[in-house]
Design a protein around this motif. Structure first.
Motif, PDB file in Angstrom:
ATOM      1  N   PRO A  92       0.807  -1.222   0.000  1.00 50.71           N
ATOM      2  CA  PRO A  92       0.000   0.000   0.000  1.00 50.71           C
ATOM      3  C   PRO A  92       0.840   1.272   0.000  1.00 50.71           C
ATOM      4  CG  PRO A  92      -0.074  -1.062   2.149  1.00 50.71           C
ATOM      5  CD  PRO A  92       0.640  -2.005   1.226  1.00 50.71           C
ATOM      6  N   ASP A  93       2.079   1.207   0.465  1.00 51.04           N
ATOM      7  CA  ASP A  93       2.912   2.403   0.485  1.00 51.04           C
ATOM      8  C   ASP A  93       3.601   2.655  -0.851  1.00 51.04           C
ATOM      9  OD1 ASP A  93       4.316   0.067   0.948  1.00 51.04           O
ATOM     10  OD2 ASP A  93       5.925   1.062   2.045  1.00 51.04           O
ATOM     11  N   ASN A  94       3.425   1.762  -1.814  1.00 47.16           N
ATOM     12  CA  ASN A  94       4.049   1.934  -3.127  1.00 47.16           C
ATOM     13  C   ASN A  94       3.056   2.290  -4.216  1.00 47.16           C
ATOM     14  OD1 ASN A  94       6.809   1.548  -2.660  1.00 47.16           O
ATOM     15  ND2 ASN A  94       6.512  -0.639  -2.480  1.00 47.16           N
ATOM     16  N   THR A  95       1.866   2.698  -3.866  1.00 47.87           N
ATOM     17  CA  THR A  95       0.842   3.015  -4.858  1.00 47.87           C
ATOM     18  C   THR A  95       1.295   4.135  -5.784  1.00 47.87           C
ATOM     19  OG1 THR A  95      -0.835   2.355  -3.275  1.00 47.87           O
ATOM     20  CG2 THR A  95      -1.571   3.641  -5.153  1.00 47.87           C
ATOM     21  N   ASN A  96       1.873   5.180  -5.223  1.00 51.51           N
ATOM     22  CA  ASN A  96       2.336   6.298  -6.061  1.00 51.51           C
ATOM     23  C   ASN A  96       3.457   5.877  -6.999  1.00 51.51           C
ATOM     24  OD1 ASN A  96       0.511   8.085  -5.005  1.00 51.51           O
ATOM     25  ND2 ASN A  96       1.908   8.828  -3.420  1.00 51.51           N
ATOM     26  N   ASN A  97       4.348   5.001  -6.527  1.00 50.98           N
ATOM     27  CA  ASN A  97       5.435   4.519  -7.389  1.00 50.98           C
ATOM     28  C   ASN A  97       4.883   3.722  -8.555  1.00 50.98           C
ATOM     29  OD1 ASN A  97       7.280   5.674  -5.674  1.00 50.98           O
ATOM     30  ND2 ASN A  97       7.739   3.786  -4.593  1.00 50.98           N
ATOM     31  N   VAL A  98       3.912   2.862  -8.288  1.00 50.19           N
ATOM     32  CA  VAL A  98       3.320   2.042  -9.347  1.00 50.19           C
ATOM     33  C   VAL A  98       2.566   2.928 -10.339  1.00 50.19           C
ATOM     34  CG1 VAL A  98       1.658   0.203  -9.824  1.00 50.19           C
ATOM     35  CG2 VAL A  98       3.224  -0.021  -7.904  1.00 50.19           C
ATOM     36  N   LEU A  99       1.841   3.926  -9.849  1.00 43.89           N
ATOM     37  CA  LEU A  99       1.133   4.834 -10.745  1.00 43.89           C
ATOM     38  C   LEU A  99       2.105   5.657 -11.588  1.00 43.89           C
ATOM     39  CD1 LEU A  99      -1.796   6.077  -8.480  1.00 43.89           C
ATOM     40  CD2 LEU A  99      -1.925   4.573 -10.462  1.00 43.89           C
ATOM     41  N   ALA A 100       3.195   6.103 -10.993  1.00 44.36           N
ATOM     42  CA  ALA A 100       4.200   6.849 -11.758  1.00 44.36           C
ATOM     43  C   ALA A 100       4.843   5.960 -12.816  1.00 44.36           C
ATOM     44  CB  ALA A 100       5.266   7.404 -10.812  1.00 44.36           C
ATOM     45  N   LEU A 101       5.095   4.713 -12.473  1.00 45.09           N
ATOM     46  CA  LEU A 101       5.645   3.771 -13.442  1.00 45.09           C
ATOM     47  C   LEU A 101       4.665   3.520 -14.576  1.00 45.09           C
ATOM     48  CD1 LEU A 101       7.880   1.751 -14.223  1.00 45.09           C
ATOM     49  CD2 LEU A 101       6.619   0.059 -12.880  1.00 45.09           C
ATOM     50  N   ALA A 102       3.384   3.326 -14.254  1.00 43.99           N
ATOM     51  CA  ALA A 102       2.367   3.106 -15.286  1.00 43.99           C
ATOM     52  C   ALA A 102       2.246   4.328 -16.198  1.00 43.99           C
ATOM     53  CB  ALA A 102       1.025   2.779 -14.644  1.00 43.99           C
TER      54      ALA A 102
END
Length: 137
Positions: A92-102
């Motif tokens: 849950p703390d990596n949501t922004n990282n995954v969205l930035a990667l997408a």
């Protein structure tokens, strides 16, 4: 009731390993965890790279399938880099990282596909070279 509330000997700011933690409140990890992850990532990367070179230079698989196999190994290589070196997980703390990667992947696909579309459109509408040479004085 958490352990820190029930046990007066524990300081209030120490988190028990069994408690549910909010993102950013995790207890600090030891340095050996990061070194071990980096070594695993390095090992997997080396295996995938050597495997790609061996696959391309041998007759292990059917020759027309080699590009597909190399693409699969390249995607696996990207996955290893994302997980072991960039530490992108599904937590849950990596949501922004995954969205930035997408979003980054989307931008790359738009640029690449748009460039291919523009180049194919120019190719279709371009005058053949022999006609172009006849137009020059």
């Amino acid at each position: 009731m958490s352990t820190s509330e029930s046990d007066p000997r524990l300081p209030a700011d120490v988190l028990d390993e069994m408690e549910d933690h909010a993102p950013g409140d995790e207890p600090p990890e030891e340095g050996s965890h990061w070194v071990r992850n980096a070594n695993y990532g390095l090992g997997f990367s080396i295996l995938l790279t050597v495997g790609a070179f061996l696959l391309a230079g041998s007759n292990i698989i059917y020759t027309p399938a080699i590009p597909v196999a190399l693409i699969v190994l390249a995607i696996a290589q990207m996955g290893v880099h994302l997980v072991f070196f960039l530490h992108i997980t599904t937590g849950p703390d990596n949501t922004n990282n995954v969205l930035a990667l997408a979003f980054g992947i989307l931008v790359v696909f738009v640029v690449v596909l748009g460039s291919i579309w523009i180049m194919s459109h120019l190719h279709e509408n371009m005058m053949p070279m022999d006609q172009l040479m006849k137009m020059q004085p």
